[in-house]
Enzyme design. Structure first.
Site, PDB file in Angstrom:
ATOM      1  N   ASP A  13      44.391  39.304  35.661  1.00 30.48           N
ATOM      2  CA  ASP A  13      44.655  40.626  36.223  1.00 30.48           C
ATOM      3  C   ASP A  13      46.131  41.000  36.157  1.00 30.48           C
ATOM      4  O   ASP A  13      46.470  42.178  36.103  1.00 30.48           O
ATOM      5  CB  ASP A  13      44.163  40.698  37.671  1.00 30.48           C
ATOM      6  CG  ASP A  13      42.644  40.803  37.730  1.00 30.48           C
ATOM      7  OD1 ASP A  13      42.033  41.152  36.714  1.00 30.48           O
ATOM      8  OD2 ASP A  13      42.075  40.512  38.792  1.00 30.48           O
ATOM      9  N   TYR A  41      38.061  45.306  42.588  1.00 33.31           N
ATOM     10  CA  TYR A  41      38.570  44.342  43.561  1.00 33.31           C
ATOM     11  C   TYR A  41      39.881  44.796  44.170  1.00 33.31           C
ATOM     12  O   TYR A  41      40.669  45.476  43.508  1.00 33.31           O
ATOM     13  CB  TYR A  41      38.827  43.002  42.866  1.00 33.31           C
ATOM     14  CG  TYR A  41      38.098  41.828  43.483  1.00 33.31           C
ATOM     15  CD1 TYR A  41      36.819  41.495  43.074  1.00 33.31           C
ATOM     16  CD2 TYR A  41      38.701  41.063  44.479  1.00 33.31           C
ATOM     17  CE1 TYR A  41      36.152  40.421  43.647  1.00 33.31           C
ATOM     18  CE2 TYR A  41      38.037  39.991  45.049  1.00 33.31           C
ATOM     19  CZ  TYR A  41      36.761  39.672  44.627  1.00 33.31           C
ATOM     20  OH  TYR A  41      36.108  38.611  45.187  1.00 33.31           O
TER      21      TYR A  41
HETATM   22 CU    CU Z   1      35.626  36.983  44.349  1.00 37.02          CU
END
Ligand code: CU
Length: 680
Positions: free
Chosen positions: A339, A423
């Site tokens: 990420d 997320y």
């Molecule tokens: Cu997770």
């Protein structure tokens, strides 16, 4: 995604999102603009970002399809920074730029001098792919939505209104030679379906549909349909506007009551002071930094001990994060994402809101990043600074006399929260008034979802709603700690505890001892946690000793940790060689900043820590960099749906012979109103 608007202006600066600055019932905030701009580690200002881009465009004669990936402060050499004192002439200001020329399909790295308006460095970097840029992230969705092959696959799933699809451009991973980063720049987007605009779309993953996009050409290369799995039937809405609707899983019956106000009152203001990006609080001194790739960075963390500022960490930063999924299905097998290195967590930072993200008296720092035209983009309130009560610092009751001494503990919190697709990650540094440093990652947001036929139980994940599951996965965070414990000459010692050998020195079998092993070279400094040995690592000064005669030091205390679950033979495994060990120590090199290398996107692997350590440099009495990787093991729970309760993972740095005794003895007693702390 964050509420980022593509709003570059002709002045070369823009601001994203909205923020609350001022006072509210949940606290107060200040938002400082830099006043100590003379410090060499002040982050680039918006003006400097725009100037750097303009200078490079002119001096390097960039082509019309050149895109700016990252524009970051090029930090001066460590020795120059350490030799600089306030009031001295400013060091030369430089910016480092990562550029991707979509015409030439070539990545470049450049350094420009903002002081001399000159090109200091410029080179192509062959055979790599820079991170997926924001403009690509956003355009990819429309490219896929318009593709007839994708549309045909969606019709097979009963979808006619393509505008309701959400298409997230997942980084491609490396699935084999066809993903050669020298050959093409690709993404493998995944699709979810909403039933109405604004709905929580991750409730309905389009299983079995893999799309390959050429990000340079802006076109879909191929669409592979591995077979229809029905869209999960239930909604999973959690937003206030939707959660009263029928049919959500779990069912929502209204807000709980009984929550009475908690108000944080700091009538005399906070105990910290801020000057530009320099922070002082309760003997701690540090600088806050921010880069588009790393996000929050701490510089020059030190502790003022009996009048002397003792250095601890020169630079502390997230060095990579890696999220591999453990589901072999076609839509999930390539989900092993970096990420930071494949997107950049700095410019995914949220604008934080007073009374919501942070409470109390807050000081916010803006984050200055860049867009692909080299315009500066200011993320307001990207970093939150505040102090908190943290329970008791220490206590003892003399049970004979009844004398009680107790002190309150506090911590300074420096935090940022980023949104990476579905997320959220919160990165929190805590400095405590007993000398402890803690780093904590908060994981929240929405799990990446998958679909099975209703009634089927998935093998590699957990069902969270009918036909909907969360695949098994892990999150690995690597933090780079450029240590300066009482100066730049340090060493790292591994400390294990073990039963003492049987024999005359251990006649009762009760004895145990610590075993200390100096990690003298990079080959020997690739270590793993060992809970059975209560293993920790002590970063020592090689030059300074405490009053007790031992080297002064700070201990890196692991928290929860886990090794990768995937096979070391997996085709993608070499991409994250750094996860092969939880602790690495390397000799300082400012060019070695990222645990999986500078360019993990589409990389087959081999770069990063394994390459950095290949020279096996000497570490005993050296300028050392400590890299600690910790894993969050995520066997999804039904309770993680439809939005995840915060889960935390991290580590601590604790003084270990750094002070001559309890450094918090000097905390003043806090007497309750109308009384004092005593027993009985
Ligand atoms: Cu997770």
């Amino acid at each position: 995604m964050t509420a980022v608007s593509d709003s570059s202006t002709s002045t070369g600066t823009s601001t994203i999102g909205t923020s609350t600055i001022g006072t509210s019932t949940n606290g107060t905030s200040t938002n400082g603009t830099a006043t100590s701009i003379g410090h060499p580690l002040e982050p680039l200002t918006a003006e400097e970002v725009a100037t750097a881009g303009a200078l490079l465009r002119e001096l390097a004669e960039l082509g019309p399809k050149a895109r700016f990936v990252f524009i970051t402060l090029h930090e001066p050499p460590k020795a120059d920074v350490l030799g600089w004192t306030p009031g001295a002439p400013p060091l030369p200001r430089e910016a480092e730029l990562m550029v991707y020329d979509k015409g030439a399909r070539t990545t470049y790295e450049g350094v420009v001098s903002l002081t001399d308006r000159d090109l200091v460095g410029w080179r192509p970097v062959p055979g790599v792919q820079p991170p997926i840029m924001f403009e690509e992230f956003m355009s990819c969705e429309e490219i896929v939505r318009a593709d007839p092959r994708w549309q045909a696959a969606m019709r097979k799933r009963g979808v006619e209104d393509f505008s309701l699809a959400m298409i997230d451009p997942w980084a491609a991973s490396w699935t084999g030679p066809e993903d050669d980063p020298a050959a093409r720049r690709i993404s493998r987007p995944l699709t979810w379906m909403r039933s109405a605009p604004g709905e929580h779309g991750y409730a309905r993953p389009v299983e079995g549909l893999v799309v390959l996009v050429d990000l340079d050409a802006g076109e879909v290369i191929e669409v592979t349909d591995h077979g229809v799995v029905p869209l999960p039937p239930k909604a999973g809405n959690y937003e206030a506007a939707w959660q009263f609707d029928e049919g959500n899983v779990p069912a929502f019956e209204g807000y709980r009551d009984g929550l009475k106000p908690i108000e944080i009152s700091q009538p005399e203001g906070p105990s910290f002071t801020v000057d530009g990006h320099a922070v002082s609080w309760q003997k701690w001194e540090l600088r806050v930094g921010f880069t588009p790739r790393e996000g929050l960075v701490l510089h020059q963390v030190g502790y003022r001990d009996r009048g002397t500022l003792r250095p601890l960490i020169y630079r502390a930063s997230l060095a990579e994060m890696y999220v591999p999924y453990g589901d072999p299905k076609p839509t999930h097998r390539f989900k092993n994402v970096f990420d930071q290195g494949e997107y950049g967590v700095g410019w995914l930072a949220n604008p934080l809101t007073l009374g919501c993200d942070c409470v109390g008296h807050i000081h916010y720092f803006d984050g200055v990043v860049n867009d692909q035209d080299a315009a500066a983009v200011t993320i307001p309130n990207a970093v939150c600074l505040h102090e908190e009560d943290a329970g008791i610092a220490w206590k003892h009751t003399d049970f004979r006399s009844g004398a009680v001494e107790v002190r309150r503990r506090r911590r300074l919190v420096i935090s940022t929260i980023v949104t990476v697709g579905n997320y959220e990650y919160g990165y929190f540094w805590y400095l405590y008034n007993d000398g402890t440093i803690e780093y904590e990652v908060k994981l929240t947001g929405v799990i990446s979802t998958a679909a099975v036929p209703v009634g089927e139980v998935p093998t590699h994940g957990t069902l969270v709603a009918p036909g909907l599951y969360g695949p098994n996965h892990q999150h690995f965070f690597c933090v780079r700690l450029d240590m300066t414990v009482d100066g730049p000459v340090n060493r790292v010692v591994e400390v294990d505890s073990r039963p003492s050998p049987a024999g005359p020195d251990n006649p009762h079998g009760n004895a145990w001892e610590t075993v200390q092993t100096t990690l003298t070279s990079e080959a020997l400094a690739q270590r793993d946690t060992d809970a059975n040995r209560a293993r920790y690592w002590r970063i020592e000064s090689a030059t300074e000793t405490s009053a007790l005669g031992a080297p002064t030091g700070y201990a890196l205390m692991p928290g929860a940790n886990v090794p990768p679950m995937y096979s070391p033979d997996a085709v993608f495994a070499p991409r994250a060689g750094f996860t092969g060990h939880q602790l690495w120590v390397t000799a300082h090199d400012p060019a070695q900043r990222f645990a999986a290398g500078d360019y993990p996107n589409q990389s087959p692997g081999g770069d990063g820590l394994p390459a950095y350590a290949a020279g096996d440099r000497d570490l005993d009495g050296a300028d050392v960099v400590v890299w600690y990787t910790f894993g969050a093991h995520h066997v999804v729970r039904p309770e993680d749906w439809p939005v995840m309760p915060v889960s935390t993972v991290g580590f601590m740095l604790k003084p270990s012979g750094f002070f001559d005794g309890n450094p918090a003895l000097d905390l003043p007693p806090s007497e309750p109103a109308g009384g004092h702390c005593h027993s009985g």
